[in-house]
Structures are given as C-alpha cells and as structure tokens.
Write an enzyme that holds these catalytic residues in place. Structure first.
Site, mmCIF file in Angstrom:
data_model
loop_
_atom_site.group_PDB
_atom_site.id
_atom_site.type_symbol
_atom_site.label_atom_id
_atom_site.label_comp_id
_atom_site.label_asym_id
_atom_site.label_seq_id
_atom_site.Cartn_x
_atom_site.Cartn_y
_atom_site.Cartn_z
ATOM 1 N N CYS A 165 52.930 -28.675 62.455
ATOM 2 C CA CYS A 165 51.998 -29.933 62.018
ATOM 3 C C CYS A 165 52.073 -30.901 63.134
ATOM 4 C CB CYS A 165 52.329 -30.523 60.709
ATOM 5 S SG CYS A 165 52.063 -29.321 59.293
ATOM 6 N N LYS A 199 47.239 -34.048 53.086
ATOM 7 C CA LYS A 199 46.430 -33.031 53.915
ATOM 8 C C LYS A 199 46.585 -31.781 53.008
ATOM 9 C CE LYS A 199 50.099 -32.568 57.284
ATOM 10 N NZ LYS A 199 50.398 -31.344 57.065
ATOM 11 N N ASP A 220 54.651 -35.424 57.748
ATOM 12 C CA ASP A 220 55.398 -34.522 56.569
ATOM 13 C C ASP A 220 56.899 -34.874 56.725
ATOM 14 O OD1 ASP A 220 52.905 -33.539 56.692
ATOM 15 O OD2 ASP A 220 53.377 -31.744 56.887
#
Ligand SMILES: [Zn+2]
Length: 199
Positions: free
Chosen positions: A152, A107, A9
């Site tokens: 994450c 995702k 991310d």
C-alpha cells in the site's frame, strides 16, 4: 509549496498482534507520531473491507493466503481476513494520537475490488477522493509512510507521483510484508525509478 503527510494503513490488524501482521509494523508508530508534528496537513488511510471481501482467501474454497487469483481481470493476492469494517482490527492503531489527522480515507470497501493505493482502487476504476482533497487544499508535495512498504505504501507513492505530486517516502517509518525476500528493496527501486525520493 504545501506539504501533506499520508499515513498508510496504521491499523491494528497490521500490528504484530493483528490478523495480517506486518513484521515489526508497530515500530513505525512512534516515528509516525514524531513526523506528524512537522505537518499542517495530515491524512490517514484505513483498509476497510466488508466481511466477504474477495481479497480474503476464505472466500475462495481451496485457496490459501499468499496465492494469487484473477479478480475482475486483475491479479489479486489472497490475504487472511483483515480490517473488516467496524471490527477492532480495522481501527487505527492503538497507542497513537491521531488528533492531527484531518481526514481519513477508507479503501477496499467494495467487495469485488481491492485497493492498495490511497488514491484509487486497484486497476484505477474508482477514486477515493484523496487526490481532490489534497489538491483542493493546495498540497503539491506528498509524504508517505506506513504499512506495508511493498504494497500500500508503494501503490500510494506511485499514484501520488503519477498524479503530479512531488512525492517522498519516509523509509524508516515503513515496514514491508516481504512475502518474497527482497520485496522491500524492489519496492524502493521501483519508487526511485518513478522519481520518488526515499528518505
Ligand atoms: Zn486489505
């Protein structure tokens, strides 16, 4: 043994000027760039939500970011709107050369399911395919860096370990949300306890 690096991310919305800024998230970019040079196999994840994603507090009247609700039977922290599909905030962070990245795994694409891990949707009801991509290319060691350490990155590393990969986290190339003080340290302890090497 083949090593793979997973960039978690590294997106504009998680940078200081983004919609869900991770404190000092931009500091990891030059470190990530340097680390990428040491890997033949680099993949990236992209949080990639529909505009009405149910992790967004705005989808739940009366709720604020930071509150927790139940979503499809799972505890769900509510967030500000972020990483909306196709928006500039969802793009990989500006200023980084993502040329070495061989594949991007998106995702959180399903409205009803959030996805912290690069491998599975929360609750492990869907797979992103990353497990099969990595194992298909012969990777046995997974290195993780990115944002945010306490969400994450942690979920990705724990799943990598649970799937049988030797797993390491580059601590200096991660930053945490730290919604509660100490979330970063607790995440590191949890990962260590699971057999993940923190370096
Ligand atoms: Zn998200």
């Amino acid at each position: 043994m083949k090593r793979a690096l997973v960039l978690v991310d590294l997106q504009n919305d998680f940078m200081p000027s983004g919609r869900l800024p991770v404190p000092k998230g931009d500091e990891v970019l030059p470190i990530a760039q340097e680390l990428m040079r040491g890997f033949e196999l680099v993949v990236a994840t992209q949080d990639w939500h529909p505009p009405d994603h149910l992790s967004f507090a705005a989808q739940h009247p009366g709720k604020q970011p930071g509150e927790t609700i139940e979503l499809e039977g799972l505890a769900q922290v509510l967030w500000p709107e972020h990483c909306v599909q196709g928006s500039p905030g969802a793009e990989l962070a500006g200023g980084l050369d993502f040329g070495p990245v061989k594949a991007i795994f998106r995702k959180g694409t399903d409205r009803n399911v959030d996805s912290y891990s690069a491998f599975f949707g929360n609750g492990r009801r869907q797979t992103t395919g990353l497990q099969f991509f990595l194992s298909g290319l012969g990777a046995t060691e997974v290195y993780v860096l990115g944002l945010a350490l306490d969400y994450c990155v942690k979920a990705t590393a724990l799943d990598a370990r649970a799937l049988g990969f030797e797993t390491r986290v580059f601590r200096a190339a991660c930053r945490a949300v730290n919604a509660c003080a100490g979330d970063d340290e607790r995440a590191l302890e949890e990962m260590s306890a699971a057999g993940i090497e923190i370096r």
